[in-house]
Every structure is written in C-alpha cells, then in structure tokens.
Design a protein around this motif. Structure first.
Motif, PDB file in Angstrom:
ATOM      1  N   TYR A   1      -4.154  -3.883   5.316  1.00 34.94           N
ATOM      2  CA  TYR A   1      -4.752  -3.328   4.104  1.00 34.94           C
ATOM      3  C   TYR A   1      -6.019  -2.526   4.427  1.00 34.94           C
TER       4      TYR A   1
ATOM      5  N   SER B   1      -4.129  13.453   1.652  1.00 35.02           N
ATOM      6  CA  SER B   1      -3.846  14.225   0.438  1.00 35.02           C
ATOM      7  C   SER B   1      -2.909  15.404   0.685  1.00 35.02           C
TER       8      SER B   1
ATOM      9  N   PHE C   1       1.506  -0.109  -3.200  1.00 35.26           N
ATOM     10  CA  PHE C   1       0.966  -0.514  -4.492  1.00 35.26           C
ATOM     11  C   PHE C   1      -0.521  -0.184  -4.569  1.00 35.26           C
ATOM     12  N   GLU C   2      -0.830   1.089  -4.745  1.00 37.49           N
ATOM     13  CA  GLU C   2      -2.220   1.539  -4.713  1.00 37.49           C
ATOM     14  C   GLU C   2      -3.041   1.085  -5.910  1.00 37.49           C
ATOM     15  N   ASP C   3      -2.419   0.949  -7.065  1.00 38.18           N
ATOM     16  CA  ASP C   3      -3.168   0.656  -8.289  1.00 38.18           C
ATOM     17  C   ASP C   3      -3.089  -0.808  -8.712  1.00 38.18           C
ATOM     18  N   VAL C   4      -2.768  -1.678  -7.775  1.00 39.05           N
ATOM     19  CA  VAL C   4      -2.661  -3.106  -8.060  1.00 39.05           C
ATOM     20  C   VAL C   4      -3.875  -3.810  -7.465  1.00 39.05           C
ATOM     21  N   ASP C   5      -4.391  -4.780  -8.173  1.00 35.76           N
ATOM     22  CA  ASP C   5      -5.507  -5.585  -7.673  1.00 35.76           C
ATOM     23  C   ASP C   5      -5.139  -6.171  -6.311  1.00 35.76           C
TER      24      ASP C   5
ATOM     25  N   GLN D   1      -0.553   5.056   5.308  1.00 36.40           N
ATOM     26  CA  GLN D   1       0.091   5.956   4.348  1.00 36.40           C
ATOM     27  C   GLN D   1       0.387   7.309   4.987  1.00 36.40           C
TER      28      GLN D   1
END
Length: 190
Positions: A93, A23, A156-160, A100
């Motif tokens: 993953y 963060s 792509f953090e917000d992808v299934d 990150q």
C-alpha cells in the motif's frame, strides 16, 4: 535564498516523475514534461539523472529496500499468517502509486528491474506462509492470495485504507486456508 540540496532536488524530480507517470503513463511522459512541471531545464534534470532509464529505475529503489527489510525481518522472526498478510498489505500500500504505474504498463516492471524481485518476494512469502516445500496447490493458493492482496492496494483508491486492509487480508487468508489446514507453526491454523 538558500540553494536546494541535490538530494532534495532528486526527491522532487522523482515525486513529479511518479505523479506524471501515474497520470499520463510512462511511455507518454517525456523528460521535457518532467522538467517543465518542475520549472527546470532538461539539462538540469540530466545533472541529477544521467538518463530517463536511470530516473525510472530510481523510482523502484524505495520499494525494493522496503520489501527487502520486510522479508529480512520475517525470515528472522516469522509472524502469524494474518499478521504477515497484513504487513505485506502495508508494504504494498505504501508503494501503490508505483504499482499502479507498473500494472498499467507491464513493461515498467522490466524497466525498473522489478520482475525478478516480485517473483522472488512472492516465493519467499509463500514459503513463510505455508512452509519451504509446498505442493503445487499450496503454491498456487499462495500466489493467488498475495497477488489478490497486492491488487487490492491499487484497485480500490477511494476506499478507507483500514476497511480495505481488513477485507483484503481476510480474503487472502481465506484463499490460503483450505489448502494448508493442519500445517504447523509456519503454516496456517485450521
């Protein structure tokens, strides 16, 4: 009240450190920040990790262990290229938060002693995908495929995750395929 075991405390420190590094950034996160977030003193944190560098390097150990086991399994029993790419996606993953942090600050790769590991892992996986003596074109395709695949795990953090895995593995496979058509058992099928 039972006292926390040292291993549990170390794991908590590592989890909070990784969360703060993700963060705020590695360079912007102090040991004081980590200790405060945990509700402990800085000397208590030093009891578990002798230095900030030791704490930072410890965060890479699960990735190194996971990738070492992954490669040992593949080298003992090679997989179909799509399966191999899917398994590589899964490993990266699982460690996406650490990756990150490293992508945001490339010096992290050096601090965690990961640079040489990453290049070795990719070289070994390319050899499994397209053979032990690939041409420059095949090596480049392999690096593009693996680099792009691992980048997808963090971008792509917000992808299934299942949808992302399917798309990323297909794209990586396609990046490899034109340069390695006609390869035999360890290579790609046309």
């Amino acid at each position: 009240m039972p006292r926390a075991r040292s291993g549990d405390t170390k794991a908590r420190i590592q989890a909070v450190a990784l969360e703060l590094f993700a963060s705020k950034g590695l360079q912007q996160t102090s040991l004081r920040d980590i200790a405060d977030q945990l509700g402990m003193t800085k000397p208590a944190l030093y009891y578990h990790f002798a230095s900030r560098d030791e704490l930072v390097r410890s965060l890479a150990i699960p990735l190194i262990d996971d990738m070492t086991a992954f490669l040992a399994g593949l080298e003992a029993s090679p997989a179909d290229p799509r399966e191999l790419l899917g398994a590589y996606f899964d490993v990266t993953y699982r460690h996406r938060v650490l990756l990150q942090v490293a992508i945001r600050d490339l010096s992290v790769l050096q601090q965690m002693d990961l640079t040489d590991h990453v290049f070795d892992w990719r070289r070994r996986i390319v050899a499994l995908l397209i053979g032990p003596s690939p041409s420059l074109e095949h090596q480049v395709r392999g690096m593009v495929a693996l680099g792009g695949l691992s980048d997808c795990t963090v971008a792509f953090e917000d992808v299934d995750v299942d949808e992302l895995r399917t798309a990323a593995v297909a794209a990586a496979y396609d990046a490899l395929r034109p340069g390695v058509q006609g390869m035999s058992a360890q290579g790609m099928a046309p």
